[in-house]
Scaffold this motif. Structure first.
Motif, PDB file in Angstrom:
ATOM      1  N   ILE A  79       0.840  -1.203   0.000  1.00 39.26           N
ATOM      2  CA  ILE A  79       0.000   0.000   0.000  1.00 39.26           C
ATOM      3  C   ILE A  79       0.877   1.256   0.000  1.00 39.26           C
ATOM      4  O   ILE A  79       2.023   1.229   0.446  1.00 39.26           O
ATOM      5  N   VAL A  80       0.318   2.342  -0.537  1.00 44.73           N
ATOM      6  CA  VAL A  80       1.006   3.630  -0.513  1.00 44.73           C
ATOM      7  C   VAL A  80       0.890   4.164   0.917  1.00 44.73           C
ATOM      8  O   VAL A  80      -0.218   4.215   1.459  1.00 44.73           O
ATOM      9  N   VAL A  81       2.023   4.517   1.534  1.00 43.42           N
ATOM     10  CA  VAL A  81       1.938   4.962   2.928  1.00 43.42           C
ATOM     11  C   VAL A  81       1.200   6.296   3.013  1.00 43.42           C
ATOM     12  O   VAL A  81       1.276   7.140   2.109  1.00 43.42           O
ATOM     13  N   LYS A  82       0.476   6.449   4.101  1.00 44.50           N
ATOM     14  CA  LYS A  82      -0.211   7.720   4.320  1.00 44.50           C
ATOM     15  C   LYS A  82       0.831   8.786   4.675  1.00 44.50           C
ATOM     16  O   LYS A  82       1.957   8.461   5.066  1.00 44.50           O
ATOM     17  N   ILE A  83       0.456  10.040   4.531  1.00 45.26           N
ATOM     18  CA  ILE A  83       1.396  11.122   4.837  1.00 45.26           C
ATOM     19  C   ILE A  83       1.537  11.216   6.352  1.00 45.26           C
ATOM     20  O   ILE A  83       0.543  11.273   7.066  1.00 45.26           O
ATOM     21  N   SER A  84       2.778  11.209   6.819  1.00 48.13           N
ATOM     22  CA  SER A  84       3.035  11.358   8.244  1.00 48.13           C
ATOM     23  C   SER A  84       3.553  12.773   8.487  1.00 48.13           C
ATOM     24  O   SER A  84       4.581  13.172   7.943  1.00 48.13           O
ATOM     25  N   ALA A  85       2.820  13.549   9.285  1.00 47.59           N
ATOM     26  CA  ALA A  85       3.236  14.934   9.567  1.00 47.59           C
ATOM     27  C   ALA A  85       4.604  14.932  10.252  1.00 47.59           C
ATOM     28  O   ALA A  85       5.454  15.776   9.967  1.00 47.59           O
ATOM     29  N   ARG A  86       4.828  13.946  11.115  1.00 52.13           N
ATOM     30  CA  ARG A  86       6.104  13.891  11.842  1.00 52.13           C
ATOM     31  C   ARG A  86       7.260  13.624  10.871  1.00 52.13           C
ATOM     32  O   ARG A  86       8.274  14.317  10.874  1.00 52.13           O
ATOM     33  N   LYS A  87       7.072  12.609   9.990  1.00 53.92           N
ATOM     34  CA  LYS A  87       8.126  12.273   9.030  1.00 53.92           C
ATOM     35  C   LYS A  87       8.374  13.438   8.078  1.00 53.92           C
ATOM     36  O   LYS A  87       9.492  13.741   7.693  1.00 53.92           O
ATOM     37  N   MET A  88       7.271  14.104   7.720  1.00 52.82           N
ATOM     38  CA  MET A  88       7.388  15.241   6.811  1.00 52.82           C
ATOM     39  C   MET A  88       8.215  16.354   7.459  1.00 52.82           C
ATOM     40  O   MET A  88       9.075  16.949   6.822  1.00 52.82           O
ATOM     41  N   MET A  89       7.992  16.591   8.753  1.00 47.52           N
ATOM     42  CA  MET A  89       8.738  17.657   9.432  1.00 47.52           C
ATOM     43  C   MET A  89      10.212  17.286   9.592  1.00 47.52           C
ATOM     44  O   MET A  89      11.082  18.135   9.453  1.00 47.52           O
ATOM     45  N   GLU A  90      10.479  16.007   9.862  1.00 49.27           N
ATOM     46  CA  GLU A  90      11.877  15.560   9.947  1.00 49.27           C
ATOM     47  C   GLU A  90      12.574  15.730   8.601  1.00 49.27           C
ATOM     48  O   GLU A  90      13.694  16.229   8.516  1.00 49.27           O
ATOM     49  N   ALA A  91      11.891  15.291   7.535  1.00 44.91           N
ATOM     50  CA  ALA A  91      12.474  15.371   6.194  1.00 44.91           C
ATOM     51  C   ALA A  91      12.716  16.831   5.806  1.00 44.91           C
ATOM     52  O   ALA A  91      13.751  17.177   5.233  1.00 44.91           O
ATOM     53  N   ARG A  92      11.765  17.696   6.161  1.00 47.15           N
ATOM     54  CA  ARG A  92      11.896  19.123   5.848  1.00 47.15           C
ATOM     55  C   ARG A  92      13.112  19.715   6.551  1.00 47.15           C
ATOM     56  O   ARG A  92      13.860  20.478   5.972  1.00 47.15           O
ATOM     57  N   PHE A  93      13.324  19.301   7.803  1.00 48.70           N
ATOM     58  CA  PHE A  93      14.455  19.805   8.584  1.00 48.70           C
ATOM     59  C   PHE A  93      15.784  19.406   7.923  1.00 48.70           C
ATOM     60  O   PHE A  93      16.695  20.227   7.771  1.00 48.70           O
TER      61      PHE A  93
END
Ligand code: ZN
Length: 231
Positions: A79-93
């Motif tokens: 399955i396509v993983v759902k968007i994780s706000a936490r992972k997104m913020m880590e990746a953005r950092f």
């Protein structure tokens, strides 16, 4: 599921392996949200759509699982993983840390040939904005950031963040659907270029920081407006 419309097959280099091309197509479909977070993927269906055998599809899915974009669940499929706000913020950092360092280096020396292509890129960004074409804009935005890394002599930096930035890209894609986003992002890009042109490392790093932080301001509203896409 429509992956074929994103296909890179037509302009792929002959040396690119079939599995890599399938991976690129799927990655683009995931980032553009054509493949929705939570969607179940069928190896056979993907193979049929892209007219390839199942083996390269399997390899592509393994690579995407490594990049945390899909999840292989025993007995339940992929399955396509759902968007994780936490992972997104880590990746953005991580992305911001690397890109502010890159832009500082761009202020020390910048390839004049690459600099010319950035002006052309900004013209295409404005055209995409005028046409409200956020898919075209997102691709030009990506080319803009790649060009800065190459102009600064650290194209490798872009390769390093390619996998993690996919987590930010899906949120950016939702952000771009808001009418005021594209003009604001273009103005931020222009500020980054101005700072590079005047070799002002502090101002370039501040402009890049402001640019890559703006997604955080929009994140709560984006998550609230698309609860089914977030985990
Ligand atoms: Zn940008």
């Amino acid at each position: 599921m429509n992956i074929a419309s994103h296909s890179f097959f037509k302009d792929a280099e002959p040396s690119t392996s079939v599995a890599l091309q399938v991976e690129r197509d799927l990655r683009e479909a995931i980032i553009s949200l054509s493949l929705k977070p939570g969607a179940r993927l069928s190896e056979q269906e993907i193979a049929d759509q892209l007219r390839v055998s199942r083996q390269p599809v399997r390899e592509a899915l393994i690579a995407l699982a490594r990049a945390n974009l899909v999840e292989v669940r025993p007995k339940r499929g992929t399955i396509v993983v759902k968007i994780s706000a936490r992972k997104m913020m880590e990746a953005r950092f991580v992305r911001e840390s690397i890109e502010t360092a890159v832009v500082r280096r761009a202020c020390e020396s910048f390839d004049p040939w690459v600099r010319v292509t950035i002006d052309e890129n900004l013209v295409r960004q404005r055209a995409a904005c005028a046409a409200s074409d956020y898919t075209a804009f997102r691709k030009e935005d990506e080319r803009f950031h790649i060009a800065i890394a190459h102009g600064a002599g650290c194209g490798l930096a872009w390769d390093v963040i390619a996998d993690i930035k996919a987590h930010v890209d899906r949120v950016c894609n939702l952000q771009l659907r808001k009418a005021e986003s594209m003009p604001r992002l273009i103005a931020q890009h222009e500020k980054i270029v101005e700072a590079i042109d005047s070799c002002n490392a502090e101002s370039a790093a501040a402009a890049m920081h402001a640019h890559l932080t703006s997604i955080l301001v929009d994140l709560p509203a984006i998550a609230a407006g698309n609860p089914d896409l977030f985990e």
